[in-house]
Scaffold this active site. Structure first.
Site, PDB file in Angstrom:
ATOM      1  N   ARG A 116       0.809  -1.222   0.000  1.00  0.00           N
ATOM      2  CA  ARG A 116       0.000   0.000   0.000  1.00  0.00           C
ATOM      3  C   ARG A 116       0.840   1.270   0.000  1.00  0.00           C
ATOM      4  NH1 ARG A 116      -4.653  -2.571   3.722  1.00  0.00           N
ATOM      5  NH2 ARG A 116      -2.808  -3.084   4.913  1.00  0.00           N
ATOM      6  N   GLU A 153       3.676 -12.079  12.543  1.00  0.00           N
ATOM      7  CA  GLU A 153       2.968 -12.787  13.619  1.00  0.00           C
ATOM      8  C   GLU A 153       3.182 -14.294  13.544  1.00  0.00           C
ATOM      9  OE1 GLU A 153      -1.566 -13.064  15.500  1.00  0.00           O
ATOM     10  OE2 GLU A 153      -1.168 -11.903  13.676  1.00  0.00           O
TER      11      GLU A 153
END
Length: 230
Positions: A116, A153
């Site tokens: 992005r 994560e």
């Protein structure tokens, strides 16, 4: 710059000297002249700060929130409505440009993070008369590349930058849509330094403040819109 008043300069017909203390209601004209550039600069900064504040309000109002996306407990901030509206898109670029002009030296290169950061990085670079360089996931760029790892994560990931993308000594600004844990931005910063670039700072549209990602970054960090609390 005011001198001490002389005892004989009391005649009402005498022309005022800039070395004399001016009447209390009138400022010293020499100080007025010397302070004029500073007052002009201060007024310009105040106007820019007010404009930036107004832009932030409009941009914040355009965001959409999606609870529990992409996983339970996550409040997803959707920035895409900004790019769907030409006026808001212009507001975003102008707001970022305003901040850069006040906070940093002019960058030679804007580095945008996959993916992005690619939405606004090239347009911002164009407005700043700077080059745009993408940082991509490993295996996406051709030719010799530098690689930096970062933790996610559920494991490790890797960013790459083409080995000739940043020249030694070039001033670089790293941009992305959001800063969370800070790992990917830190990896991008390390790639800039590997190539000999001078890292001016990091700039984001949003921040997940409770994750303290900025603590991992070794250059000034700026977030355009207010941070998201846990």
């Amino acid at each position: 710059m005011s001198g001490l008043p002389t005892e004989h300069s009391t005649a009402s017909t005498a022309s005022p000297a800039t070395a004399d203390h001016p009447p209390p209601q009138k400022p010293d004209p020499t100080l007025e002249s010397n302070n004029a550039p500073q007052r002009g600069l201060s007024a310009s900064r105040t106007a820019a700060a007010a404009e930036l504040s107004s832009l932030k309000i409009r941009l914040r109002g355009a965001l959409r929130q999606f609870p529990d996306f992409p996983s339970p407990g996550i409040l997803f901030e959707d920035i895409l409505p900004i790019f769907a509206n030409p006026a808001l898109h212009e507001d975003l670029l102008h707001a970022l440009e305003l901040h850069v002009s006040q906070a940093y030296e002019k960058p030679d290169v804007v580095v945008g993070l996959d993916a992005r950061g690619f939405l606004f990085g090239p347009s911002l670079a164009l407005r700043l008369d700077a080059a745009f360089v993408p940082v991509r996931k490993k295996g996406k760029l051709p030719g010799p590349c530098e690689t930096a790892g970062f933790k996610k994560e559920y494991g490790d990931d890797f960013f790459q930058m083409q080995a000739d993308a940043v020249k030694p000594g070039q001033k670089v600004l790293v941009v992305d849509d959001i800063i969370a844990t800070g790992g990917s931005a830190a990896a991008a910063g390390s790639l800039v330094k590997k190539l000999g670039g001078s890292l001016l700072g990091y700039m984001f549209i949003l921040e997940l403040d409770f994750l303290k990602g900025r603590d991992k970054l070794d250059a000034p960090v700026y977030t355009l819109l207010s941070t998201q609390e846990q």
